[in-house]
Motif scaffolding. Structure first.
Motif, mmCIF file in Angstrom:
data_model
loop_
_atom_site.group_PDB
_atom_site.id
_atom_site.type_symbol
_atom_site.label_atom_id
_atom_site.label_comp_id
_atom_site.label_asym_id
_atom_site.label_seq_id
_atom_site.Cartn_x
_atom_site.Cartn_y
_atom_site.Cartn_z
ATOM 1 N N ALA B 24 67.055 -17.253 93.296
ATOM 2 C CA ALA B 24 65.933 -16.475 93.712
ATOM 3 C C ALA B 24 66.146 -15.101 94.153
ATOM 4 C CB ALA B 24 65.216 -17.450 94.796
ATOM 5 N N SER B 25 67.405 -15.239 94.924
ATOM 6 C CA SER B 25 67.804 -13.817 95.473
ATOM 7 C C SER B 25 67.895 -12.646 94.286
ATOM 8 C CB SER B 25 68.909 -13.993 96.091
ATOM 9 O OG SER B 25 70.036 -14.545 95.435
ATOM 10 N N GLU B 26 67.891 -13.018 93.109
ATOM 11 C CA GLU B 26 68.373 -12.055 91.875
ATOM 12 C C GLU B 26 66.981 -12.004 91.553
ATOM 13 O OE1 GLU B 26 71.363 -13.626 89.662
ATOM 14 O OE2 GLU B 26 72.952 -13.352 91.135
ATOM 15 N N VAL B 27 65.923 -12.117 91.669
ATOM 16 C CA VAL B 27 64.435 -12.037 91.169
ATOM 17 C C VAL B 27 63.477 -11.199 92.076
ATOM 18 C CG1 VAL B 27 62.414 -13.478 90.428
ATOM 19 C CG2 VAL B 27 64.660 -14.457 89.911
ATOM 20 N N THR B 28 63.081 -10.144 91.437
ATOM 21 C CA THR B 28 62.008 -9.406 92.066
ATOM 22 C C THR B 28 60.858 -9.663 91.427
ATOM 23 O OG1 THR B 28 63.805 -7.727 92.598
ATOM 24 C CG2 THR B 28 61.413 -6.967 92.589
ATOM 25 N N ALA B 29 59.696 -9.692 92.166
ATOM 26 C CA ALA B 29 58.205 -9.802 91.440
ATOM 27 C C ALA B 29 57.735 -8.264 92.066
ATOM 28 C CB ALA B 29 57.265 -10.829 92.009
ATOM 29 N N ILE B 30 57.111 -7.540 90.854
ATOM 30 C CA ILE B 30 56.224 -6.494 91.203
ATOM 31 C C ILE B 30 54.934 -6.788 90.881
ATOM 32 C CG2 ILE B 30 55.850 -3.873 90.565
ATOM 33 C CD1 ILE B 30 58.891 -3.874 89.522
ATOM 34 N N VAL B 31 54.068 -6.807 92.058
ATOM 35 C CA VAL B 31 52.806 -7.489 92.199
ATOM 36 C C VAL B 31 51.824 -6.567 92.240
ATOM 37 C CG1 VAL B 31 51.527 -9.230 93.385
ATOM 38 C CG2 VAL B 31 54.058 -9.412 93.407
ATOM 39 N N ASN B 32 50.614 -6.989 91.387
ATOM 40 C CA ASN B 32 49.452 -6.180 91.575
ATOM 41 C C ASN B 32 48.802 -6.282 92.822
ATOM 42 O OD1 ASN B 32 46.675 -5.568 90.666
ATOM 43 N ND2 ASN B 32 45.969 -7.754 90.468
ATOM 44 N N VAL B 33 48.391 -4.968 93.057
ATOM 45 C CA VAL B 33 47.689 -4.964 94.504
ATOM 46 C C VAL B 33 46.179 -4.535 94.209
ATOM 47 C CG1 VAL B 33 49.332 -4.633 96.036
ATOM 48 C CG2 VAL B 33 48.312 -2.851 95.098
ATOM 49 N N GLY B 34 45.679 -4.382 92.967
ATOM 50 C CA GLY B 34 44.398 -3.858 92.676
ATOM 51 C C GLY B 34 43.228 -4.871 93.122
ATOM 52 N N ASP B 35 43.643 -6.219 93.288
ATOM 53 C CA ASP B 35 42.577 -7.291 93.926
ATOM 54 C C ASP B 35 42.595 -7.151 95.396
ATOM 55 O OD1 ASP B 35 43.323 -7.904 91.231
ATOM 56 O OD2 ASP B 35 43.465 -10.086 91.665
ATOM 57 N N ASP B 36 43.338 -6.490 96.107
ATOM 58 C CA ASP B 36 43.329 -6.469 97.414
ATOM 59 C C ASP B 36 41.995 -6.069 98.132
ATOM 60 O OD1 ASP B 36 45.897 -7.096 97.034
ATOM 61 O OD2 ASP B 36 46.622 -5.412 98.559
ATOM 62 N N LEU B 37 41.686 -6.326 99.026
ATOM 63 C CA LEU B 37 40.515 -6.005 99.688
ATOM 64 C C LEU B 37 40.311 -6.181 101.180
ATOM 65 C CD1 LEU B 37 37.661 -8.899 99.466
ATOM 66 C CD2 LEU B 37 40.288 -9.046 98.944
ATOM 67 N N VAL B 38 39.539 -5.516 102.048
ATOM 68 C CA VAL B 38 39.518 -5.458 103.373
ATOM 69 C C VAL B 38 37.882 -5.960 103.432
ATOM 70 C CG1 VAL B 38 39.084 -4.332 105.294
ATOM 71 C CG2 VAL B 38 40.823 -3.411 103.824
ATOM 72 N N LEU B 39 38.234 -7.424 104.348
ATOM 73 C CA LEU B 39 36.825 -8.442 104.631
ATOM 74 C C LEU B 39 37.107 -8.662 105.479
ATOM 75 C CD1 LEU B 39 34.230 -9.305 102.886
ATOM 76 C CD2 LEU B 39 35.702 -11.109 102.278
ATOM 77 N N HIS B 40 36.007 -8.728 106.648
ATOM 78 C CA HIS B 40 35.848 -8.938 107.865
ATOM 79 C C HIS B 40 36.960 -8.236 108.693
ATOM 80 C CE1 HIS B 40 33.740 -12.516 106.456
ATOM 81 N NE2 HIS B 40 34.854 -13.090 105.589
ATOM 82 N N GLY B 41 37.308 -6.869 108.119
ATOM 83 C CA GLY B 41 38.379 -6.197 108.760
ATOM 84 C C GLY B 41 39.738 -6.656 108.461
ATOM 85 N N LEU B 42 39.912 -7.644 107.960
ATOM 86 C CA LEU B 42 41.263 -8.252 107.256
ATOM 87 C C LEU B 42 41.583 -7.645 106.159
ATOM 88 C CD1 LEU B 42 40.779 -11.913 108.385
ATOM 89 C CD2 LEU B 42 41.577 -10.145 109.679
ATOM 90 N N HIS B 43 42.836 -7.486 106.056
ATOM 91 C CA HIS B 43 43.669 -6.822 104.608
ATOM 92 C C HIS B 43 44.100 -8.132 104.095
ATOM 93 C CE1 HIS B 43 45.627 -3.862 102.136
ATOM 94 N NE2 HIS B 43 46.363 -4.961 101.898
#
Lengths: 316, 316
Positions: B24-43
């Protein structure tokens, strides 16, 4: 019409008494927001919520804040991450803050959001934040270590994180200069038959209410009908740091000290039977003085105190 | 070193497989953040959390998102107030968002907060949001009613509130022009032995990853070692709207359509056995094609698929 200047726990109990004496729909609470904070992105209004939850019969009876039958799973997660956990937020309570924060982000005022929250709990009282503007109580503490001597911290850092057990050398209300009274605040004071100053902390609960420009003058104009209930009994606060704060800031932690703080705005001070021997000293400060049992240990005691306070304020 | 371009559920399972094949220490995930949202003030970062919770064995197995053993008391309160409840947030899950929001407010980057969250779950993989800058997927829907024809809504309004059952006429990634790859993203692509494009939605999961300036070029430079796993099996998506989105946006909902989308950046496409008859058509798009069982119904299936994908990408 009755208007109650309010902090948190003591005011909530007072309001519980007042709403047994007059119809809740005729009662307005003008509530301190200097305790408010933004934490974890959430807008938290402790005094507004304590009053709402108390009047709804949903307050946690053990803590005096937060909701009964709470779970603490969100805070457990925060703890897993090493986040901020000194300000306890139950899961149901967090829902209130989520709702408030989203509504504020959508452009609603704190007054509007508060009205909707109160309505959702089927309450008929009117709860008005003293202002919709940012007003934040800041406390300068005496501390040799961290933060250094004279450092200023937020109210909840003082009250909750440090359990208000650190000496204070000053209190100020950040933002008060440009704050304006929320809609309805001045009218609720002007039109009330009686204005009650709840037995809340004079410095950090009632202080921010008076700090909003216009509020002090409005209350002073009603002085004959303004009744303060002393939060100091036999020199001590029932709860919280009011006694130490008074002493540390150069006041007297006694009903006489309270009288000196309020005599310009309130015609009457209600003091506890334990302080009966100080009644004349209170009168010497220019206030009428009513001696009564002031510890609201149950709803009947709160009702009795409310009846006495409202009677004392019903002056021509 | 293995780098996986990732959306949510499909990528989480793929990573579960990859981490059985390499450390696992040799694995990197580059992750989508287009789905992120701020709702109720929360990221809220749905894809980052889905991956974290899945790899931690803490994902809710029924929903594929959120945490197992959840309570829903905060949302019950929000519902009492008539607040926004279409985006379900369990209490434990809310704790993650509380922590993230506070840290971001304190000035931490999403990369830093994500690393701390991953560490708190005792995971050894590296999760990198593709960017620390705001990047938001916006969907223009075809709709006669509300919002009107051609109105643009946030990704979660499309995906969750409308259950992705409304036709789409366009997708864009707000903020991409000024977004920069998060620290480590380009290096993780450049240094990887194999870059895997997870079987995530090509349009709205992988699309935002490639939209961040520099990422597409970095992946293209590694084309021989880039292996995409088709999220389309027998013309359909296992989960979510990838098939309909492809069709609605003028692509072909088939492994050939996927090949056309990825052939410029990926040397190899792994397709499911169900699509074996399309292998030559994939090759005609200029990619190598590997036929394998791609449905990761359990950890062993994920491990098998990972072994095949990594083997296919290990080209000189």
């Amino acid at each position: 019409m009755i208007t109650v200047l309010s902090g948190g726990v003591g005011a909530a109990r007072m309001l519980g008494g007042v709403t047994q004496v007059v119809k809740a729909s005729e009662v307005t609470a003008i509530v301190n927001v200097g305790d408010d904070l933004v934490l974890h992105g959430l807008h938290i209004s402790p005094d507004l919520d304590t009053i709402t939850y108390t009047l709804a019969g949903a307050i946690n009876p053990e803590t005096g804040w937060g909701l009964v039958d709470e779970t603490w799973n969100a805070m457990s997660s925060v703890q897993r991450y090493g986040g901020i956990t000194w300000f306890g937020l139950g899961d149901r309570d967090i829902g209130t803050h989520l709702y408030r924060t989203q509504r504020l982000a959508d452009g609603a005022t704190l007054t509007e959001v508060t009205a909707d929250i109160v309505r959702a709990w089927d309450l008929k009282v009117t709860l008005l934040p003293v202002t919709d503007d940012p007003l934040r109580t800041k406390v300068t503490i005496r501390d040799d270590d961290t933060p250094p001597e004279g450092a200023e911290i937020g109210f909840q850092e003082y009250f909750v994180q440090r359990h208000h057990d650190v000496p204070v050398r000053g209190v100020r209300f950040e933002g008060f200069e440009t704050a304006t009274p929320a809609p309805g605040v001045l009218a609720a004071i002007a039109k009330a038959d009686v204005v009650v100053i709840a037995p809340s902390n004079p410095i950090v609960s009632i202080g921010p209410v008076f700090a909003v420009p216009g509020v002090l003058d409005a209350v002073r104009a009603r002085r004959p009908n303004v009744v303060a209930v002393s939060p100091i009994i036999a020199g001590a606060a029932l709860k919280g740091p009011a006694d130490r704060l008074l002493t540390e800031l150069g006041h007297e932690s006694s009903v006489v000290g309270v009288a000196r703080l309020y005599s310009a705005v309130a015609g009457t001070l209600v003091i506890d039977e334990a302080d009966a021997d100080l009644a004349d000293a209170v009168r010497a400060e220019g206030m009428r003085c009513v001696v009564a049992p002031t510890i609201m240990r149950d709803p009947l005691a709160a009702k009795t105190l409310a009846r006495i306070a409202l009677g004392a304020g019903n002056q021509r």
